[in-house]
Enzyme design. Structure first.
Site, PDB file in Angstrom:
ATOM      1  N   HIS A   1      85.797  19.638  49.718  1.00  0.00           N
ATOM      2  CA  HIS A   1      86.065  18.760  48.630  1.00  0.00           C
ATOM      3  C   HIS A   1      85.116  17.397  48.988  1.00  0.00           C
ATOM      4  O   HIS A   1      84.956  17.314  50.724  1.00  0.00           O
ATOM      5  CB  HIS A   1      87.253  18.055  48.493  1.00  0.00           C
ATOM      6  CG  HIS A   1      88.045  19.087  47.562  1.00  0.00           C
ATOM      7  ND1 HIS A   1      89.244  18.652  46.942  1.00  0.00           N
ATOM      8  CD2 HIS A   1      87.987  20.365  47.375  1.00  0.00           C
ATOM      9  CE1 HIS A   1      89.625  19.644  46.305  1.00  0.00           C
ATOM     10  NE2 HIS A   1      89.126  20.737  46.319  1.00  0.00           N
TER      11      HIS A   1
ATOM     12  N   GLU B   1      85.565  14.385  49.761  1.00  0.00           N
ATOM     13  CA  GLU B   1      86.275  13.636  50.682  1.00  0.00           C
ATOM     14  C   GLU B   1      86.422  14.304  52.129  1.00  0.00           C
ATOM     15  O   GLU B   1      86.066  13.520  53.073  1.00  0.00           O
ATOM     16  CB  GLU B   1      87.771  13.242  50.433  1.00  0.00           C
ATOM     17  CG  GLU B   1      87.825  12.784  48.796  1.00  0.00           C
ATOM     18  CD  GLU B   1      88.041  13.559  47.780  1.00  0.00           C
ATOM     19  OE1 GLU B   1      87.318  14.600  47.701  1.00  0.00           O
ATOM     20  OE2 GLU B   1      89.085  13.454  47.053  1.00  0.00           O
TER      21      GLU B   1
ATOM     22  N   CYS C   1      93.191  14.904  45.643  1.00  0.00           N
ATOM     23  CA  CYS C   1      94.169  15.850  45.494  1.00  0.00           C
ATOM     24  C   CYS C   1      95.093  15.614  46.729  1.00  0.00           C
ATOM     25  O   CYS C   1      95.023  14.938  47.669  1.00  0.00           O
ATOM     26  CB  CYS C   1      93.502  17.112  45.262  1.00  0.00           C
ATOM     27  SG  CYS C   1      93.013  17.548  47.009  1.00  0.00           S
TER      28      CYS C   1
ATOM     29  N   CYS D   1      93.150  16.214  50.313  1.00  0.00           N
ATOM     30  CA  CYS D   1      92.432  15.211  50.767  1.00  0.00           C
ATOM     31  C   CYS D   1      93.144  13.950  51.122  1.00  0.00           C
ATOM     32  O   CYS D   1      92.921  13.228  51.833  1.00  0.00           O
ATOM     33  CB  CYS D   1      91.272  14.831  49.754  1.00  0.00           C
ATOM     34  SG  CYS D   1      90.075  16.111  49.200  1.00  0.00           S
TER      35      CYS D   1
END
Length: 372
Positions: free
Chosen positions: A46, A48, A76, A79
């Site tokens: 992701h 992040e 999420c 993360c």
């Protein structure tokens, strides 16, 4: 956050969900990232996580004390956990994620008092722009899936979308229009960027041998000025369907498909920008819809928008089977010139200008002239 949005656009350009992230320490960017789980075959990639990994490498430390992370979408659970383990001082996010957001939407890990580190949260920074980027991406994906489900007629080919996956400088939402029997079931690709409520719409028409990529510099410049920009790929070119036979490519086909698209989008108050032979299509368009066109602008082919396209110009045509439109280009060019020569004097139509300068300056000129 605008830097994070720029990262999100990079994700969109390669077909990933457009989320971007930036890590900052003491006012300096130390890590950036965008969504890449598909390309990297890594479910943890992701935006992040990518940015946090880059920042940790920059600092030479797995702790990111005193650092802030800016991300376009609410993190999420995965993360959020990484952010807490990294000891980030603050996380700033744009759009909420009601289904999986872990900063208050679905759950709130950052509010859990049992966790021994507390990261401050700032929500809603450039939320509307962040959300619009995601909405535009998923709208395009739904349209693409719906149109891919439509059977392609035996007399045309459809360039696989994977061919355009590595295309640089084209972070726009792909859209498709299908006029059904009126155009023999062939679908037309177009871009529709900028402000939907603009009082004037800029319609960009590519050269016979080009496609919408030629306007990659002009589109963001116009959108930044608050104008709406519509850029179609003519049937047989770019991302549009490609009839197999050379004879299928006619001036009438291009004018009819363009007219159907304009009707579908209910466009009026047009500023038509033509590149190369696209200016002839623009002039013929004026003849068919004289009250809809405010101005015609001819782009010279040596402008910055038309340079460095040799590789991209070949992408829509993986082999000779896709190239009927290119083979028909010399004939189409001659027919367009002949048709324009038969028109009435340009003095009776809308103003006509020739532009060979900077795209940002052109955008400023058009916005000043046509935006109320």
């Amino acid at each position: 956050m605008r830097m994070a949005l720029a990262q999100a656009h990079k994700a969109q350009a390669v077909g990933e969900v457009p989320v971007g992230a930036v890590v900052v320490k003491d006012g300096q960017v130390i890590g950036v990232g965008y969504n890449a789980p598909i390309a990297s075959r890594d479910p943890t990639a992701h935006a992040e996580i990518v940015a946090i990994r880059a920042a940790a490498q920059t600092l030479g430390n797995y702790r990111l004390d005193g650092c802030e992370l800016f991300v376009t979408l609410e993190p999420c659970v995965m993360c959020a956990g990484a952010m807490l383990h990294a000891r980030l001082a603050r996380v700033v996010y744009g759009a909420k994620e009601p289904k999986t957001g872990a900063a208050g939407s679905a759950v709130d890990l950052f509010a859990n008092t049992q966790i021994n580190h507390h990261t401050a949260i700032t929500a809603g920074v450039l939320a509307s722009e962040c959300a619009a980027t995601l909405q535009s991406f998923f709208l395009g994906r739904r349209q693409e899936q719906a149109l891919q489900a439509q059977p392609l007629s035996d007399d045309a080919l459809r360039t696989p979308t994977s061919v355009f996956g590595a295309l640089q400088g084209y972070p726009f939402t792909t859209r498709y229009f299908n006029a059904g029997a009126a155009l023999r079931g062939w679908r037309m690709h177009y871009l529709d960027e900028g402000s939907p409520g603009s009082t004037a719409v800029v319609l960009c028409l590519h050269d016979v041998s080009g496609w919408s990529y030629r306007f990659r510099y002009l589109i963001p410049a116009l959108a930044k000025m608050g104008m709406r920009v519509v850029v179609p790929d003519m049937i047989g070119f770019g991302m549009s369907d490609k009839p197999k036979k050379d004879a299928a490519h006619t001036v009438a086909l291009h004018l009819e498909s363009l007219g159907k698209l304009l009707e579908h989008l209910q466009l009026s108050s047009l500023v038509v920008v033509g590149e190369g032979t696209g200016i002839h299509v623009a002039q013929l368009l004026v003849g068919k819809w004289p009250h809809s066109v405010l101005q015609v602008c001819q782009l010279c082919t040596d402008t910055e928008a038309m340079t460095d396209v040799s590789g991209a110009d070949g992408l829509p045509y993986p082999d000779k089977g896709y190239q009927a439109g290119l083979r028909a280009a010399p004939r189409l060019t001659a027919q367009l010139a002949s048709a324009v020569a038969g028109l009435a004097s340009a003095d009776s139509g809308p103003p006509h200008c020739v532009w060979n300068g900077d795209m940002n300056t052109l955008a400023d000129h058009l916005a000043t002239k046509f935006l109320s």
